[in-house]
Motif scaffolding. Sequence first.
Motif, mmCIF file in Angstrom:
data_model
loop_
_atom_site.group_PDB
_atom_site.id
_atom_site.type_symbol
_atom_site.label_atom_id
_atom_site.label_comp_id
_atom_site.label_asym_id
_atom_site.label_seq_id
_atom_site.Cartn_x
_atom_site.Cartn_y
_atom_site.Cartn_z
ATOM 1 N N GLU A 269 10.349 2.596 8.915
ATOM 2 C CA GLU A 269 9.862 3.709 8.089
ATOM 3 C C GLU A 269 10.144 3.504 6.596
ATOM 4 N N SER B 189 8.655 1.907 4.457
ATOM 5 C CA SER B 189 7.451 1.903 3.610
ATOM 6 C C SER B 189 7.239 3.263 2.949
ATOM 7 N N LYS B 190 7.859 4.312 3.484
ATOM 8 C CA LYS B 190 7.753 5.653 2.893
ATOM 9 C C LYS B 190 8.673 5.823 1.684
ATOM 10 N N THR C 284 10.178 5.141 -1.979
ATOM 11 C CA THR C 284 9.525 4.761 -3.236
ATOM 12 C C THR C 284 10.560 4.556 -4.343
ATOM 13 N N HIS D 185 5.804 1.831 -3.534
ATOM 14 C CA HIS D 185 6.146 2.187 -2.160
ATOM 15 C C HIS D 185 6.822 1.017 -1.452
#
Length: 142
Positions: free
Chosen positions: A14, A16-17, A19, A30
């Motif tokens: 997760e 990639s969420k 930032t 991201h």
Amino acid sequence: MANFSVFEAGDPAEWSKLTMSHPAFSKPIHGKFFLGDVLGLDGMEVSLNVLPSGAEVPFLHTHREHEELYLFLSGRGELLVDGERIHVGPGSAVRVAPEGERSWRNTGQEPLVHVVVQATAGSLASRATDDGVLVPNVKPWS
Ligand code: ZN
């Protein structure tokens, strides 16, 4: 004041969420998150990173003073340092000197999950086993 700080980044799948903002880029980036501010790190910087399948970092960068350790946890990719391609996968650990011109890309089918540690090159006064000090006469888990 506590002798520790904690941040829960969650499942790397997760990340990639997550930032970050960078002064050189107008939009948030991201899949990259620095732990320094949230943990109060003052001797190193650490980032959590995930690069999607097929993605590449579209620029080279160097550092003024920091060496970097790229520690790859899952996925497949290539690290480019001074024109040399280094194939990386789970467990690959690559040190890049400050002046190394670097970029990286995901060449696999899965997200390329990696942790990057930065510290001032030449600043380490001793190795880990020389710096550790046993606390005597305490059973920590009893
Ligand atoms: Zn860097």
